[in-house]
Write a protein that holds these residues in place. Structure first.
Motif, PDB file in Angstrom:
ATOM      1  N   ILE A   4      -5.834 -29.567  48.094  1.00  0.00           N
ATOM      2  CA  ILE A   4      -5.711 -29.694  49.551  1.00  0.00           C
ATOM      3  C   ILE A   4      -4.301 -29.285  49.962  1.00  0.00           C
ATOM      4  CG2 ILE A   4      -5.805 -31.250  51.536  1.00  0.00           C
ATOM      5  CD1 ILE A   4      -7.735 -32.995  50.003  1.00  0.00           C
ATOM      6  N   ILE A   5      -4.216 -28.415  50.965  1.00  0.00           N
ATOM      7  CA  ILE A   5      -2.924 -28.052  51.526  1.00  0.00           C
ATOM      8  C   ILE A   5      -2.920 -28.421  53.007  1.00  0.00           C
ATOM      9  CG2 ILE A   5      -2.674 -26.149  49.894  1.00  0.00           C
ATOM     10  CD1 ILE A   5      -3.100 -24.253  52.326  1.00  0.00           C
ATOM     11  N   TYR A   6      -1.739 -28.701  53.511  1.00  0.00           N
ATOM     12  CA  TYR A   6      -1.586 -29.062  54.926  1.00  0.00           C
ATOM     13  C   TYR A   6      -0.784 -27.971  55.620  1.00  0.00           C
ATOM     14  CZ  TYR A   6      -3.277 -33.597  53.399  1.00  0.00           C
ATOM     15  OH  TYR A   6      -4.045 -34.607  52.874  1.00  0.00           O
ATOM     16  N   LEU A   7      -1.301 -27.556  56.755  1.00  0.00           N
ATOM     17  CA  LEU A   7      -0.743 -26.412  57.477  1.00  0.00           C
ATOM     18  C   LEU A   7      -0.401 -26.829  58.900  1.00  0.00           C
ATOM     19  CD1 LEU A   7      -0.311 -23.232  57.310  1.00  0.00           C
ATOM     20  CD2 LEU A   7      -2.554 -23.069  58.388  1.00  0.00           C
ATOM     21  N   ARG A   8       0.829 -26.565  59.307  1.00  0.00           N
ATOM     22  CA  ARG A   8       1.249 -26.841  60.691  1.00  0.00           C
ATOM     23  C   ARG A   8       1.851 -25.568  61.278  1.00  0.00           C
ATOM     24  NH1 ARG A   8       2.817 -31.322  63.840  1.00  0.00           N
ATOM     25  NH2 ARG A   8       4.320 -30.803  65.469  1.00  0.00           N
ATOM     26  N   ILE A  63      -6.451 -19.397  58.311  1.00  0.00           N
ATOM     27  CA  ILE A  63      -7.284 -20.033  57.281  1.00  0.00           C
ATOM     28  C   ILE A  63      -8.100 -18.987  56.533  1.00  0.00           C
ATOM     29  CG2 ILE A  63      -9.196 -21.632  56.913  1.00  0.00           C
ATOM     30  CD1 ILE A  63      -8.125 -23.285  59.231  1.00  0.00           C
ATOM     31  N   GLN A  64      -8.587 -17.978  57.235  1.00  0.00           N
ATOM     32  CA  GLN A  64      -9.347 -16.912  56.580  1.00  0.00           C
ATOM     33  C   GLN A  64      -8.495 -16.172  55.561  1.00  0.00           C
ATOM     34  OE1 GLN A  64     -11.019 -14.352  59.575  1.00  0.00           O
ATOM     35  NE2 GLN A  64     -12.405 -15.919  60.367  1.00  0.00           N
ATOM     36  N   PHE A  65      -7.245 -15.864  55.916  1.00  0.00           N
ATOM     37  CA  PHE A  65      -6.344 -15.187  54.974  1.00  0.00           C
ATOM     38  C   PHE A  65      -6.082 -16.058  53.749  1.00  0.00           C
ATOM     39  CE2 PHE A  65      -4.980 -12.631  58.742  1.00  0.00           C
ATOM     40  CZ  PHE A  65      -5.240 -11.379  58.207  1.00  0.00           C
ATOM     41  N   ASN A  72     -10.406 -21.695  46.436  1.00  0.00           N
ATOM     42  CA  ASN A  72     -10.595 -23.085  46.033  1.00  0.00           C
ATOM     43  C   ASN A  72      -9.737 -24.067  46.827  1.00  0.00           C
ATOM     44  OD1 ASN A  72     -12.468 -22.389  44.025  1.00  0.00           O
ATOM     45  ND2 ASN A  72     -10.837 -21.970  42.548  1.00  0.00           N
ATOM     46  N   LEU A  73      -8.969 -23.560  47.768  1.00  0.00           N
ATOM     47  CA  LEU A  73      -8.101 -24.432  48.541  1.00  0.00           C
ATOM     48  C   LEU A  73      -8.829 -24.997  49.754  1.00  0.00           C
ATOM     49  CD1 LEU A  73      -4.650 -22.576  48.631  1.00  0.00           C
ATOM     50  CD2 LEU A  73      -5.302 -24.535  47.242  1.00  0.00           C
ATOM     51  N   GLU A  74      -8.574 -26.252  50.038  1.00  0.00           N
ATOM     52  CA  GLU A  74      -9.044 -26.887  51.272  1.00  0.00           C
ATOM     53  C   GLU A  74      -7.863 -27.007  52.217  1.00  0.00           C
ATOM     54  OE1 GLU A  74     -10.757 -31.159  52.912  1.00  0.00           O
ATOM     55  OE2 GLU A  74     -10.957 -30.643  50.786  1.00  0.00           O
ATOM     56  N   VAL A  75      -7.990 -26.420  53.401  1.00  0.00           N
ATOM     57  CA  VAL A  75      -6.882 -26.358  54.352  1.00  0.00           C
ATOM     58  C   VAL A  75      -7.075 -27.416  55.432  1.00  0.00           C
ATOM     59  CG1 VAL A  75      -5.588 -24.922  55.953  1.00  0.00           C
ATOM     60  CG2 VAL A  75      -6.653 -23.885  53.940  1.00  0.00           C
ATOM     61  N   GLN A  76      -6.084 -28.281  55.574  1.00  0.00           N
ATOM     62  CA  GLN A  76      -6.058 -29.276  56.641  1.00  0.00           C
ATOM     63  C   GLN A  76      -4.967 -28.867  57.629  1.00  0.00           C
ATOM     64  OE1 GLN A  76      -8.048 -31.903  57.019  1.00  0.00           O
ATOM     65  NE2 GLN A  76      -9.133 -31.806  55.059  1.00  0.00           N
ATOM     66  N   VAL A  78      -2.694 -29.353  61.185  1.00  0.00           N
ATOM     67  CA  VAL A  78      -2.150 -30.272  62.183  1.00  0.00           C
ATOM     68  C   VAL A  78      -1.306 -29.445  63.142  1.00  0.00           C
ATOM     69  CG1 VAL A  78      -2.144 -32.305  60.702  1.00  0.00           C
ATOM     70  CG2 VAL A  78      -0.163 -30.799  60.710  1.00  0.00           C
ATOM     71  N   GLY A  79      -1.119 -29.953  64.350  1.00  0.00           N
ATOM     72  CA  GLY A  79      -0.274 -29.228  65.289  1.00  0.00           C
ATOM     73  C   GLY A  79      -1.047 -28.240  66.129  1.00  0.00           C
ATOM     74  N   PRO A  80      -0.336 -27.274  66.737  1.00  0.00           N
ATOM     75  CA  PRO A  80      -0.961 -26.328  67.672  1.00  0.00           C
ATOM     76  C   PRO A  80      -1.937 -25.392  66.972  1.00  0.00           C
ATOM     77  CG  PRO A  80       1.308 -25.686  67.211  1.00  0.00           C
ATOM     78  CD  PRO A  80       1.114 -27.043  66.600  1.00  0.00           C
ATOM     79  N   PRO A  81      -2.997 -24.969  67.672  1.00  0.00           N
ATOM     80  CA  PRO A  81      -3.987 -24.065  67.066  1.00  0.00           C
ATOM     81  C   PRO A  81      -3.602 -22.594  67.122  1.00  0.00           C
ATOM     82  CG  PRO A  81      -4.701 -24.719  69.249  1.00  0.00           C
ATOM     83  CD  PRO A  81      -3.434 -25.462  68.993  1.00  0.00           C
ATOM     84  N   GLN A  82      -2.530 -22.248  67.808  1.00  0.00           N
ATOM     85  CA  GLN A  82      -2.062 -20.866  67.867  1.00  0.00           C
ATOM     86  C   GLN A  82      -0.550 -20.820  67.721  1.00  0.00           C
ATOM     87  OE1 GLN A  82      -3.631 -22.039  70.784  1.00  0.00           O
ATOM     88  NE2 GLN A  82      -5.715 -21.259  70.569  1.00  0.00           N
ATOM     89  N   THR A  83      -0.082 -19.669  67.258  1.00  0.00           N
ATOM     90  CA  THR A  83       1.355 -19.396  67.214  1.00  0.00           C
ATOM     91  C   THR A  83       1.639 -18.161  68.056  1.00  0.00           C
ATOM     92  OG1 THR A  83       1.747 -20.365  65.039  1.00  0.00           O
ATOM     93  CG2 THR A  83       3.286 -18.703  65.764  1.00  0.00           C
TER      94      THR A  83
END
Length: 206
Positions: A4-8, A63-65, A72-76, A78-83
């Protein structure tokens, strides 16, 4: 085993023209050490000339990239949905005559605004009446009030805007900075809604 990785995503990131945008430019990533550097250097977007100065990158694309390279990674997220990717071009140096012209224009405009305000509220008459009430004498130019008032007006503007040239007086933001922040927030929201193709669906979309 699935990691599991966390992405902000960051709200805004600046890049140079024709630069390749990597995940580390636009997001904070919390992941196992053995894959974290690989994720931070993952190419997400290539800036092109037709992009001008704003590019919107949606979290779903990110997330697609990630899953294309690490299925095999699960992406969680948090934060804004766009940059918002801001393409920063080299600034042109302002000429000194233009700087002096703009400075004089603003100075004269501000001075006229203050004088017109004082004329509308009859400030000279107010000073004359206050002087008469306090001293019992009638004068046409009550300098005892007008001189301190002039200095106080300038000092009040400095305290209101919380800046003396480029030096900040204290850490509290000035009302102008708050208004600029609110304006930037509204502008970013407008750009996200209008430039992000993933945020809207039209009838003619397949």
């Amino acid at each position: 085993m699935t990691d599991i990785i966390y992405l902000r995503l960051r709200n805004r990131a600046q890049v140079k023209p024709n630069e390749k945008v990597i995940l580390g430019h636009m997001a904070q990533v919390l992941a196992p050490e053995e894959i974290r550097n690989d994720l931070l250097n993952l190419p997400v977007y290539q800036v092109k000339e037709e992009d001008k100065n704003i590019v919107i990158i949606d979290v779903m694309k990110v997330i697609q990239f990630i899953q294309a390279k690490h299925p095999n990674l699960e992406v969680q997220t948090v934060g804004p949905p766009q940059t918002i990717i801001e393409v920063v071009y080299e600034k042109k140096h302002m000429s000194m005559p233009l700087f002096v012209f703009v400075w004089l224009l603003l100075f004269v405009g501000a001075a006229l605004a203050i004088m017109n305000f004082h004329e509308d509220v009859s400030m000279p008459e107010v000073h004359q009446k206050l002087y008469t009430v306090l001293t019992g004498q009638e004068v046409a130019k009550p300098l005892l009030f007008q001189i301190p008032y002039s200095f106080g007006l300038g000092l009040g503007m400095i305290l209101f805007f919380n800046h003396l040239f480029r030096k900040r007086i204290n850490e509290e933001p000035s009302p102008l900075e708050v208004e600029m922040f609110n304006y930037q927030q509204d502008l970013d929201q407008y750009v996200i809604m209008n430039e992000n193709k993933e945020s809207m669906r039209h009838l003619d979309d397949n």
